[in-house]
Design a protein around this motif. Structure first.
Motif, PDB file in Angstrom:
ATOM      1  N   GLU A 311      11.010 -11.306  30.382  1.00 51.53           N
ATOM      2  CA  GLU A 311      10.285 -12.409  29.710  1.00 51.53           C
ATOM      3  C   GLU A 311       8.653 -11.868  29.570  1.00 51.53           C
ATOM      4  OE1 GLU A 311       9.922 -16.110  31.863  1.00 51.53           O
ATOM      5  OE2 GLU A 311      12.028 -16.562  31.477  1.00 51.53           O
ATOM      6  N   ALA A 312       8.222 -10.807  30.187  1.00 53.22           N
ATOM      7  CA  ALA A 312       6.932 -10.274  30.004  1.00 53.22           C
ATOM      8  C   ALA A 312       7.302  -8.992  29.630  1.00 53.22           C
ATOM      9  CB  ALA A 312       6.427  -9.804  31.493  1.00 53.22           C
ATOM     10  N   LYS A 313       8.127  -8.969  28.341  1.00 52.86           N
ATOM     11  CA  LYS A 313       8.182  -7.685  27.512  1.00 52.86           C
ATOM     12  C   LYS A 313       6.744  -7.206  26.941  1.00 52.86           C
ATOM     13  CE  LYS A 313      12.772  -8.009  25.522  1.00 52.86           C
ATOM     14  NZ  LYS A 313      13.389  -9.441  25.754  1.00 52.86           N
ATOM     15  N   GLU A 314       5.833  -8.298  26.748  1.00 57.61           N
ATOM     16  CA  GLU A 314       4.775  -7.692  26.004  1.00 57.61           C
ATOM     17  C   GLU A 314       3.652  -7.100  26.910  1.00 57.61           C
ATOM     18  OE1 GLU A 314       3.443 -11.099  23.137  1.00 57.61           O
ATOM     19  OE2 GLU A 314       4.903 -12.001  24.541  1.00 57.61           O
ATOM     20  N   ALA A 315       4.131  -7.061  28.140  1.00 53.19           N
ATOM     21  CA  ALA A 315       3.260  -6.313  29.056  1.00 53.19           C
ATOM     22  C   ALA A 315       3.327  -4.907  28.908  1.00 53.19           C
ATOM     23  CB  ALA A 315       3.425  -7.117  30.671  1.00 53.19           C
ATOM     24  N   ASP A 316       2.059  -4.193  29.145  1.00 53.43           N
ATOM     25  CA  ASP A 316       2.010  -2.825  29.218  1.00 53.43           C
ATOM     26  C   ASP A 316       2.751  -2.604  30.670  1.00 53.43           C
ATOM     27  OD1 ASP A 316       0.683  -2.245  26.947  1.00 53.43           O
ATOM     28  OD2 ASP A 316      -0.614  -3.377  27.869  1.00 53.43           O
TER      29      ASP A 316
ATOM     30  N   ASN B 133      12.271 -18.990  24.661  1.00 55.31           N
ATOM     31  CA  ASN B 133      11.180 -18.195  24.903  1.00 55.31           C
ATOM     32  C   ASN B 133      11.363 -16.797  24.162  1.00 55.31           C
ATOM     33  OD1 ASN B 133      10.557 -20.175  26.769  1.00 55.31           O
ATOM     34  ND2 ASN B 133       9.988 -18.733  28.360  1.00 55.31           N
ATOM     35  N   SER B 134       9.888 -16.365  24.016  1.00 51.30           N
ATOM     36  CA  SER B 134       9.896 -14.890  23.259  1.00 51.30           C
ATOM     37  C   SER B 134      10.631 -13.891  23.860  1.00 51.30           C
ATOM     38  CB  SER B 134       8.554 -14.749  22.585  1.00 51.30           C
ATOM     39  OG  SER B 134       7.675 -14.705  23.698  1.00 51.30           O
ATOM     40  N   GLY B 135      10.622 -14.005  25.200  1.00 50.19           N
ATOM     41  CA  GLY B 135      10.843 -12.969  25.990  1.00 50.19           C
ATOM     42  C   GLY B 135      12.391 -13.072  26.183  1.00 50.19           C
ATOM     43  N   SER B 136      13.233 -13.882  25.624  1.00 52.53           N
ATOM     44  CA  SER B 136      14.587 -13.881  25.825  1.00 52.53           C
ATOM     45  C   SER B 136      15.266 -14.335  24.395  1.00 52.53           C
ATOM     46  CB  SER B 136      15.044 -14.863  27.074  1.00 52.53           C
ATOM     47  OG  SER B 136      14.448 -16.159  26.796  1.00 52.53           O
ATOM     48  N   ILE B 137      14.850 -13.921  23.489  1.00 56.20           N
ATOM     49  CA  ILE B 137      15.556 -14.090  22.013  1.00 56.20           C
ATOM     50  C   ILE B 137      16.555 -13.137  22.070  1.00 56.20           C
ATOM     51  CG2 ILE B 137      15.280 -13.884  19.471  1.00 56.20           C
ATOM     52  CD1 ILE B 137      12.499 -14.714  20.161  1.00 56.20           C
ATOM     53  N   ALA B 155      11.696 -14.941  14.471  1.00 54.55           N
ATOM     54  CA  ALA B 155      12.916 -15.066  15.268  1.00 54.55           C
ATOM     55  C   ALA B 155      12.861 -16.227  16.227  1.00 54.55           C
ATOM     56  CB  ALA B 155      12.687 -13.582  16.138  1.00 54.55           C
ATOM     57  N   LEU B 156      11.867 -16.772  16.896  1.00 52.04           N
ATOM     58  CA  LEU B 156      11.746 -17.934  17.697  1.00 52.04           C
ATOM     59  C   LEU B 156      12.379 -19.206  16.946  1.00 52.04           C
ATOM     60  CD1 LEU B 156       8.116 -17.700  19.209  1.00 52.04           C
ATOM     61  CD2 LEU B 156      10.096 -17.934  20.497  1.00 52.04           C
ATOM     62  N   ILE B 157      11.987 -19.265  15.602  1.00 51.75           N
ATOM     63  CA  ILE B 157      12.383 -20.448  15.038  1.00 51.75           C
ATOM     64  C   ILE B 157      13.983 -20.428  14.557  1.00 51.75           C
ATOM     65  CG2 ILE B 157      11.845 -21.686  12.770  1.00 51.75           C
ATOM     66  CD1 ILE B 157       9.127 -20.408  12.920  1.00 51.75           C
ATOM     67  N   ILE B 179       9.520 -23.816  21.637  1.00 48.36           N
ATOM     68  CA  ILE B 179       9.586 -22.013  21.448  1.00 48.36           C
ATOM     69  C   ILE B 179       8.342 -21.509  21.664  1.00 48.36           C
ATOM     70  CG2 ILE B 179      11.235 -22.106  19.160  1.00 48.36           C
ATOM     71  CD1 ILE B 179       8.741 -22.558  17.469  1.00 48.36           C
ATOM     72  N   LYS B 180       8.496 -21.073  22.927  1.00 49.24           N
ATOM     73  CA  LYS B 180       7.207 -20.560  23.732  1.00 49.24           C
ATOM     74  C   LYS B 180       6.916 -19.073  23.777  1.00 49.24           C
ATOM     75  CE  LYS B 180       7.148 -24.547  26.910  1.00 49.24           C
ATOM     76  NZ  LYS B 180       7.035 -24.994  28.363  1.00 49.24           N
TER      77      LYS B 180
END
Lengths: 358, 358
Positions: A311-316, B133-137, B155-157, B179-180
């Motif tokens: 879920e925190a893929k965007e984190a460095d 969630n953007s982290g689990s698409i 991708a979210l949409i 879509i968070k």
């Protein structure tokens, strides 16, 4: 969601250029007694460290005006004097080194006194903020337009423009404008209309916004709407709190809108029935630690070891707590697995290593 | 600044109608262990008192699913079960009385399992939130569109719409969509595009928004932009904090946008070099006190006795502190002048009188 900034003229407060595409400047106001130079300088140092780029001090009396010289000598950012009621204080503040002044035209005592202030500002090459507040608009304008509202904020705008004209007529055009209201929608509608009719740089803010939560919400909504419209060249978040918190909110706001960035960003989950550790304590410790860091970085603190790195893929870099064991991950790859008691210290040490790499 | 709400279909979660012009519903999520019924019910009671209208609980195991019956028996607002990974937990949660479910289609295990969940939801007349969630698409969509960004949130949409179609094909259309993303501009751009192509009600939120300040700023900016576009039928503010704070932020946001109102609003000045009293302590005491009040009211706490009542003209009632003496004002008229030590108790007593008048 590309923000296209509205073109404005450029003014300079001390060494800081405002308007015309220059970075949107973050400012605050001290709440120490201005005539207590040591306390005021100490507070400004804390504000500078947090990212404050322009500081305003209240000048309620001559002792405060005189203190400005000493304050300026101790600080590293431009100083603006805030004047109400007595135009002589504005002149004294300028004589003692204020690099800009903010006057509230509604209470400075009329056109003649305003003109005297403008002459002093021009002599010291100090920009003037014409700072109108909904609470102190001239009676005639209130009669003409009614109290400022989202539907009719015109009294604010006309008050500002009238007073800008007086400053211009006195021969000075280093001006910025603010028209503040405690009401979010009035603020938004007033600045939108003002931006359509002036090219002076605009100072944004919601006045008397309230405490930490209410003030942060009101300021974020109003300034979020305006800044994403491209309106605003400098702003102050007004909170009934330590002004250092105002700076923190200001930078979070600029970061959220991808306008400017400073220091790491914390991504942390709200916890839920799946969380097996005291994540709030962890997140607060990490949040405190990264406030001393300057490098932009996405730092995640997640409650859930299964879901966290994904879920925190965007984190460095991030940590995720579990039951008795935790992980440190970088760019969603687990790099270390640790007993829970070692998780926080090792993570902070890792952050310090990254900061030193800069 | 008139907000015109985007028309959406109406769904009902328990007795609460969402979408189609019904009040924008305020929700939160517990962070107790769901299988600890007493702790979960106690937390929900605190959330209800703060104004929470819809509550979600995590269901990470069968014990949590079974606990739902006991939780529902103790609370007064509709309950939604939050499911990840195991579709059988969704079915069990519905059997034990969940009035809605939230599933993350990206991790529920594919179309067949999703279809089984939908059949159970339909049998129990429980709406489904398709919560992407953007982290689990799904990997395929990430490959097609890249990771969601403000420029390309597609991708979210597409993930949401694909999964909505699966729910529809299984014969159920009591659906809402979220879509968070933890990114504010991605969230805004994604919901704007989604709102243009669906009429299902939308649940708004910024995920993993962070701690109190960062999370409040990010949520306020994103939801401020979306709600003022007329987008959003229910929302959750996500904070790494006591969820009661989420509800406080939620109501401040609705109030700031003049969408809904609950309890008094505090207008307070940030203090400055003119302030002669400990205004922060006063403001915090007043803020704490009014949190128990239901009546909408503008309450001002001002540092400056000269300027206070004037600047807080919009307040129904206010106090302004001075040097040794303070005033209470109503609608900018001074009604009492008191020694400073009596100012706070008399002011709180006055507020209580107003509340009783309701």
């Amino acid at each position: 969601m590309n923000i296209s900034r509205k073109p404005t003229r450029v003014i300079a407060v001390g060494g800081l250029a405002i308007g015309g595409g220059h970075p949107i400047a973050v400012q605050s106001m001290t709440n120490t007694r201005t005539d207590d130079v040591a306390a005021t300088v100490a507070q400004i140092h804390r504000l500078e460290a947090a990212g404050c780029e322009l500081i305003r001090v209240a000048v309620p009396d001559q002792a405060s005006a005189r203190a400005i010289a000493g304050i300026r000598a101790g600080i590293h950012i431009p100083l603006i004097a805030d004047i109400h009621f007595d135009y002589r204080l504005a002149i004294a503040a300028l004589e003692h080194g204020a690099q800009g002044i903010r006057i509230n035209p509604g209470n400075i005592g009329g056109a003649k006194k305003l003109t005297a202030v403008v002459a002093a500002a021009k002599a010291h090459q100090a920009p003037i903020r014409v700072g109108v507040n909904s609470g102190s608009i001239e009676a005639g304008l209130l009669q003409k337009y009614g109290y400022p509202s989202p539907e009719c904020p015109d009294a604010l705008i006309e008050s500002a423009l009238n007073n800008v004209r007086l400053v211009e007529e006195a021969g000075w055009d280093e001006i910025k404008i603010s028209i503040k209201s405690p009401d979010v929608l009035t603020t938004v509608s007033a600045y939108r209309r003002l931006a359509a009719v002036t090219d002076y740089p605009l100072h944004l803010g919601v006045t008397e916004a309230g405490g930490l939560i209410a003030g942060t919400v009101k300021s974020s909504v109003a300034l979020g709407l305006l800044l994403s419209d491209g309106i605003g060249d400098t702003f102050r978040i007004s909170l009934t709190r330590d002004p250092v918190e105002e700076i923190r909110v200001a930078w979070e706001l600029l970061r959220a809108l991808k306008i400017r960035e400073r220091g790491p960003e914390l991504i942390s989950c709200p916890t839920c029935g799946r969380t097996g550790i005291d994540l709030f304590a962890l997140a607060e410790a990490v949040e405190r630690h990264i406030q001393t860091m300057r490098r932009p970085l996405k730092v995640a603190v997640m409650g859930c070891p299964v879901n966290g790195p994904g879920e925190a893929k965007e984190a460095d870099i991030g940590l995720a707590g579990g039951h008795g064991t935790g992980i440190i991950f970088k760019k969603s790859q687990v790099v270390r697995r640790l007993p829970e008691e070692r998780l926080l210290p090792e993570f902070l040490a890792e952050l310090d290593r990254i900061e030193r790499e800069v």
